[in-house]
Design an enzyme around this catalytic site. Sequence first.
Site, PDB file in Angstrom:
ATOM      1  N   CYS A  53      54.612  61.336  67.187  1.00 39.01           N
ATOM      2  CA  CYS A  53      55.053  61.565  68.567  1.00 39.01           C
ATOM      3  C   CYS A  53      56.508  62.013  68.600  1.00 39.01           C
ATOM      4  O   CYS A  53      56.889  62.871  69.403  1.00 39.01           O
ATOM      5  CB  CYS A  53      54.929  60.293  69.390  1.00 39.01           C
ATOM      6  SG  CYS A  53      53.303  59.588  69.301  1.00 39.01           S
ATOM      7  N   ARG A 130      46.294  62.404  72.015  1.00 40.42           N
ATOM      8  CA  ARG A 130      47.244  63.490  72.333  1.00 40.42           C
ATOM      9  C   ARG A 130      46.561  64.478  73.283  1.00 40.42           C
ATOM     10  O   ARG A 130      45.964  65.451  72.827  1.00 40.42           O
ATOM     11  CB  ARG A 130      47.686  64.183  71.039  1.00 40.42           C
ATOM     12  CG  ARG A 130      48.341  63.231  70.085  1.00 40.42           C
ATOM     13  CD  ARG A 130      48.795  63.864  68.802  1.00 40.42           C
ATOM     14  NE  ARG A 130      49.085  62.793  67.861  1.00 40.42           N
ATOM     15  CZ  ARG A 130      50.184  62.036  67.891  1.00 40.42           C
ATOM     16  NH1 ARG A 130      51.108  62.270  68.790  1.00 40.42           N
ATOM     17  NH2 ARG A 130      50.354  61.063  67.025  1.00 40.42           N
TER      18      ARG A 130
END
Lengths: 227, 77
Positions: A53, A130
């Site tokens: 991330c 995601r």
Amino acid sequence: MEEVKEVISMPRIGDQAPGFEAMTTMGPIKFPEDFKGQWVVFFSHPADFTPVCSTEFLAFAQMNEEFAKRNVQLLGLSIDSVFSHIAWAMNLKEKTGIEIPFPIVADADGRVAKLYGMLHPGESSTATVRAVFIIDPNGKIRAIIYYPLSAGRNMREILRLIDALQTADKYGVATPANWVPEPQVWEFTEENTKVIVPPPTSYEEAVNRAKQGYECIDWYFCKKKLS
Amino acid sequence: MSTGCVSPDGRLSEKALGLLKLLEEKGALTPVEIAEITKRPLFQVRSSLRELTEAGFIASSEGEKYSLTEKGRAALS
């Protein structure tokens, strides 16, 4: 007895973006009203202080100007508090010098993640996958991309998708495979060949991580070359 | 939810006073015009305008143009 299963809603392409109010790292928002007239790339990430991330946020931050040129506002989300988001953004700034110039939705109770179908229980019941929702200036969902927890996204592809949607709207055309608005080379360097070392899961491991010979930006964010 | 424009006791932040002064100086403005002048993101401008509207300092007319109310003018005097 009949089995009762919870049905989690999944917005689809062509639907109006579900509305919500939430706190972000840049103040409260009312979505999608506050973004009317702009394109929005609304993306989720599994958690703050996680390495893949972090690479995604830094990549988005570095391309923020390109998105802004196309009238696109980036908007992040994870199931974390606003304080965690702020601490993570400050950590990234301190360690890399890169500022996160877009808001991150604090969704500690997972309310917004559920509304957008960002939780895929087969992958994780507590961390968002995601997901990327591309929402047009009228608040309509125009594209959706899902990636698993283990693979970081290609930000250039997201920008290419924005270009394709805006070109289709402007000229009433469709775009073929691998279409780009102008000839371009997507540069991939040695840096792109490195992989993420799974982050430590205990205090002791975290303390020792720096001694293990990886390339570390911080205790949770280390890369290595595959031999 | 507060954007930090108006405190619980009704006092205005620097940011909020700046926005009211801008409307006093330029007259009615749209959120897009305010975002361009102040270089703040559009969503943030809309969020502040909503809070100041709810608190009675500004009001919007047709075409999403915001201007000062009597209370807004009084806050600047």
